[in-house]
Write a protein that holds these residues in place. Structure first.
Motif, PDB file in Angstrom:
ATOM      1  N   MET A  63       0.865  -1.167   0.000  1.00  0.00           N
ATOM      2  CA  MET A  63       0.000   0.000   0.000  1.00  0.00           C
ATOM      3  C   MET A  63       0.909   1.226   0.000  1.00  0.00           C
ATOM      4  O   MET A  63       1.882   1.268   0.744  1.00  0.00           O
ATOM      5  N   MET A  64       0.588   2.199  -0.850  1.00  0.00           N
ATOM      6  CA  MET A  64       1.363   3.437  -0.875  1.00  0.00           C
ATOM      7  C   MET A  64       0.441   4.599  -0.537  1.00  0.00           C
ATOM      8  O   MET A  64      -0.741   4.577  -0.882  1.00  0.00           O
ATOM      9  N   ASN A  65       1.003   5.607   0.153  1.00  0.00           N
ATOM     10  CA  ASN A  65       0.279   6.869   0.302  1.00  0.00           C
ATOM     11  C   ASN A  65       0.894   7.807  -0.730  1.00  0.00           C
ATOM     12  O   ASN A  65       1.936   8.419  -0.505  1.00  0.00           O
ATOM     13  N   MET A  83       6.887   4.434  -8.886  1.00  0.00           N
ATOM     14  CA  MET A  83       7.783   3.309  -8.601  1.00  0.00           C
ATOM     15  C   MET A  83       9.043   3.774  -7.868  1.00  0.00           C
ATOM     16  O   MET A  83       9.678   2.992  -7.177  1.00  0.00           O
ATOM     17  N   ASN A  84       9.382   5.069  -8.030  1.00  0.00           N
ATOM     18  CA  ASN A  84      10.531   5.607  -7.285  1.00  0.00           C
ATOM     19  C   ASN A  84      10.323   5.507  -5.776  1.00  0.00           C
ATOM     20  O   ASN A  84      11.291   5.551  -5.014  1.00  0.00           O
ATOM     21  N   LEU A  85       9.073   5.422  -5.355  1.00  0.00           N
ATOM     22  CA  LEU A  85       8.759   5.409  -3.918  1.00  0.00           C
ATOM     23  C   LEU A  85       8.656   3.988  -3.359  1.00  0.00           C
ATOM     24  O   LEU A  85       8.462   3.803  -2.167  1.00  0.00           O
ATOM     25  N   VAL A  86       8.762   3.002  -4.253  1.00  0.00           N
ATOM     26  CA  VAL A  86       8.633   1.601  -3.840  1.00  0.00           C
ATOM     27  C   VAL A  86      10.013   1.100  -3.396  1.00  0.00           C
ATOM     28  O   VAL A  86      10.997   1.318  -4.098  1.00  0.00           O
ATOM     29  N   PRO A  87      10.109   0.444  -2.215  1.00  0.00           N
ATOM     30  CA  PRO A  87      11.417  -0.091  -1.800  1.00  0.00           C
ATOM     31  C   PRO A  87      12.036  -0.915  -2.932  1.00  0.00           C
ATOM     32  O   PRO A  87      11.339  -1.693  -3.592  1.00  0.00           O
ATOM     33  N   GLU A  88      13.348  -0.745  -3.107  1.00  0.00           N
ATOM     34  CA  GLU A  88      14.021  -1.312  -4.279  1.00  0.00           C
ATOM     35  C   GLU A  88      13.792  -2.820  -4.437  1.00  0.00           C
ATOM     36  O   GLU A  88      13.611  -3.308  -5.556  1.00  0.00           O
ATOM     37  N   ARG A  89      13.758  -3.541  -3.293  1.00  0.00           N
ATOM     38  CA  ARG A  89      13.644  -5.008  -3.424  1.00  0.00           C
ATOM     39  C   ARG A  89      12.306  -5.459  -4.009  1.00  0.00           C
ATOM     40  O   ARG A  89      12.163  -6.601  -4.440  1.00  0.00           O
ATOM     41  N   TYR A  90      11.317  -4.572  -4.007  1.00  0.00           N
ATOM     42  CA  TYR A  90      10.018  -4.957  -4.570  1.00  0.00           C
ATOM     43  C   TYR A  90       9.768  -4.336  -5.948  1.00  0.00           C
ATOM     44  O   TYR A  90       8.799  -4.661  -6.613  1.00  0.00           O
ATOM     45  N   THR A 104      -3.623  13.603  -7.716  1.00  0.00           N
ATOM     46  CA  THR A 104      -4.388  12.912  -6.665  1.00  0.00           C
ATOM     47  C   THR A 104      -3.417  12.283  -5.676  1.00  0.00           C
ATOM     48  O   THR A 104      -2.369  11.766  -6.071  1.00  0.00           O
ATOM     49  N   THR A 105      -3.783  12.342  -4.408  1.00  0.00           N
ATOM     50  CA  THR A 105      -2.948  11.733  -3.372  1.00  0.00           C
ATOM     51  C   THR A 105      -3.679  10.506  -2.809  1.00  0.00           C
ATOM     52  O   THR A 105      -4.838  10.269  -3.125  1.00  0.00           O
ATOM     53  N   GLY A 106      -2.974   9.775  -1.951  1.00  0.00           N
ATOM     54  CA  GLY A 106      -3.662   8.749  -1.178  1.00  0.00           C
ATOM     55  C   GLY A 106      -3.360   7.319  -1.560  1.00  0.00           C
ATOM     56  O   GLY A 106      -2.319   7.018  -2.149  1.00  0.00           O
ATOM     57  N   LEU A 206      -9.480  -1.559   2.931  1.00  0.00           N
ATOM     58  CA  LEU A 206      -8.189  -0.971   3.330  1.00  0.00           C
ATOM     59  C   LEU A 206      -8.294   0.535   3.508  1.00  0.00           C
ATOM     60  O   LEU A 206      -8.934   1.216   2.704  1.00  0.00           O
ATOM     61  N   THR A 207      -7.635   1.025   4.563  1.00  0.00           N
ATOM     62  CA  THR A 207      -7.536   2.479   4.747  1.00  0.00           C
ATOM     63  C   THR A 207      -6.065   2.832   4.974  1.00  0.00           C
ATOM     64  O   THR A 207      -5.255   1.969   5.318  1.00  0.00           O
ATOM     65  N   LEU A 208      -5.751   4.117   4.819  1.00  0.00           N
ATOM     66  CA  LEU A 208      -4.349   4.535   4.903  1.00  0.00           C
ATOM     67  C   LEU A 208      -3.785   4.420   6.316  1.00  0.00           C
ATOM     68  O   LEU A 208      -2.579   4.233   6.487  1.00  0.00           O
ATOM     69  N   GLY A 209      -4.622   4.563   7.320  1.00  0.00           N
ATOM     70  CA  GLY A 209      -4.132   4.521   8.710  1.00  0.00           C
ATOM     71  C   GLY A 209      -3.069   5.580   8.930  1.00  0.00           C
ATOM     72  O   GLY A 209      -3.235   6.729   8.526  1.00  0.00           O
ATOM     73  N   GLU A 210      -1.956   5.158   9.536  1.00  0.00           N
ATOM     74  CA  GLU A 210      -0.893   6.102   9.898  1.00  0.00           C
ATOM     75  C   GLU A 210       0.153   6.242   8.800  1.00  0.00           C
ATOM     76  O   GLU A 210       1.178   6.908   9.013  1.00  0.00           O
ATOM     77  N   LEU A 211      -0.076   5.597   7.661  1.00  0.00           N
ATOM     78  CA  LEU A 211       0.963   5.606   6.618  1.00  0.00           C
ATOM     79  C   LEU A 211       1.228   7.031   6.121  1.00  0.00           C
ATOM     80  O   LEU A 211       0.326   7.713   5.644  1.00  0.00           O
ATOM     81  N   GLU A 212       2.496   7.446   6.248  1.00  0.00           N
ATOM     82  CA  GLU A 212       2.854   8.825   5.848  1.00  0.00           C
ATOM     83  C   GLU A 212       2.824   8.987   4.335  1.00  0.00           C
ATOM     84  O   GLU A 212       3.106   8.035   3.605  1.00  0.00           O
ATOM     85  N   ARG A 213       2.532  10.205   3.915  1.00  0.00           N
ATOM     86  CA  ARG A 213       2.555  10.527   2.490  1.00  0.00           C
ATOM     87  C   ARG A 213       3.941  10.207   1.902  1.00  0.00           C
ATOM     88  O   ARG A 213       4.951  10.526   2.520  1.00  0.00           O
ATOM     89  N   GLY A 214       3.945   9.516   0.752  1.00  0.00           N
ATOM     90  CA  GLY A 214       5.223   9.185   0.108  1.00  0.00           C
ATOM     91  C   GLY A 214       5.803   7.860   0.564  1.00  0.00           C
ATOM     92  O   GLY A 214       6.811   7.416   0.037  1.00  0.00           O
TER      93      GLY A 214
END
Ligand code: URA
Length: 239
Positions: A63-65, A83-90, A104-106, A206-214
């Protein structure tokens, strides 16, 4: 899945050379050296190559914010790709589940489970998505009333709003389930509202919960199971 296929998919080596790696005893499954490259493995096996564990989640779902200014694309184009925001191993494994506009965000999902991805995107499964919207002028009761009926959003398409909650004069939460192109902006646009800010706050259960933007995180097992069940898939069948 066959051991040689699994290891080449994880980038350990090419499918051809992997056979040599296995035959030379460098691969262990559950603590024992394995020489049979056609051995069937599943998500419960612990696979080690040259003493290093190879990640063996059968599937990865993230899940990404999403922040503003990133494109829902696999590569950079006019804007940098999410994809720049996705950890490299994934990064090489996962694909986007649908898209959000650049501004759009979120909540954006990414997975390497192709069947799950296709089902989530299929309007037949009716997965609800909720957006928080800011508009440029006063939200009127007539608008609230109008979105209870099907809305002609142009180009021969009709949108259906599952729920609208007006939060204050300029903000609302809206739930839809069809995933049409620019659906939310077109719904509001139909009633002469410009969408100033758009954030997806929920995708199915699914909801974003505490996941920070980016930021990105793996779904918990409970979240993954519930996502699978929402499209009539079973966790046990994915192993
Ligand atoms: N609807 C839109 O108009 N834009 C999005 O990014 C998502 C839904």
């Amino acid at each position: 899945m066959r051991l040689d296929r699994f290891l080449s998919m994880r980038g350990v080596d090419s499918r051809k050379s992997i056979k040599k790696v296995i035959r030379s005893g460098r691969v262990e499954v559950d603590g024992k050296p394995v020489f049979d490259f056609a051995m069937e493995i599943n998500g419960n096996n612990r696979i080690v190559v040259d003493g290093q564990e190879v990640e063996n989640d059968p599937y990865v779902t993230l899940m990404m914010n999403k922040p503003e200014g990133y494109m829902s694309s696999m590569v950079d184009e006019r804007y940098p790709s999410v994809m720049n925001l996705v950890p490299e191993r994934y990064r090489k494994r996962v694909r986007l589940v649908g898209r959000l506009d650049n501004d759009t965000t979120g909540l954006l999902l990414l997975t390497d489970n192709g069947v799950l991805n296709a089902r989530l995107a299929n309007p037949k499964h009716g997965i609800q998505k909720t957006y928080r919207v800011e508009v440029n002028h006063l939200l009127k009761p007539s608008f609230e009333e109008a979105v209870k009926s099907p809305i002609d959003i142009g180009k021969g398409e009709v949108a259906h709003v599952d729920n609208l909650k007006v939060l204050d004069d300029y903000h609302a939460e809206i739930t839809v389930h069809e995933g049409k192109y620019h659906e939310i902006k077109r719904i509001f646009g139909k009633f002469s509202y410009d969408v100033i800010k758009l954030e997806r706050i929920a995708f199915g259960s699914l909801t974003l919960g505490e996941l920070e933007r980016g930021k990105c995180r793996l779904l918990t097992k409970e979240e993954y199971v519930s996502l699978l069940e929402s499209v009539h898939m079973k966790f046990e069948e994915q192993l």
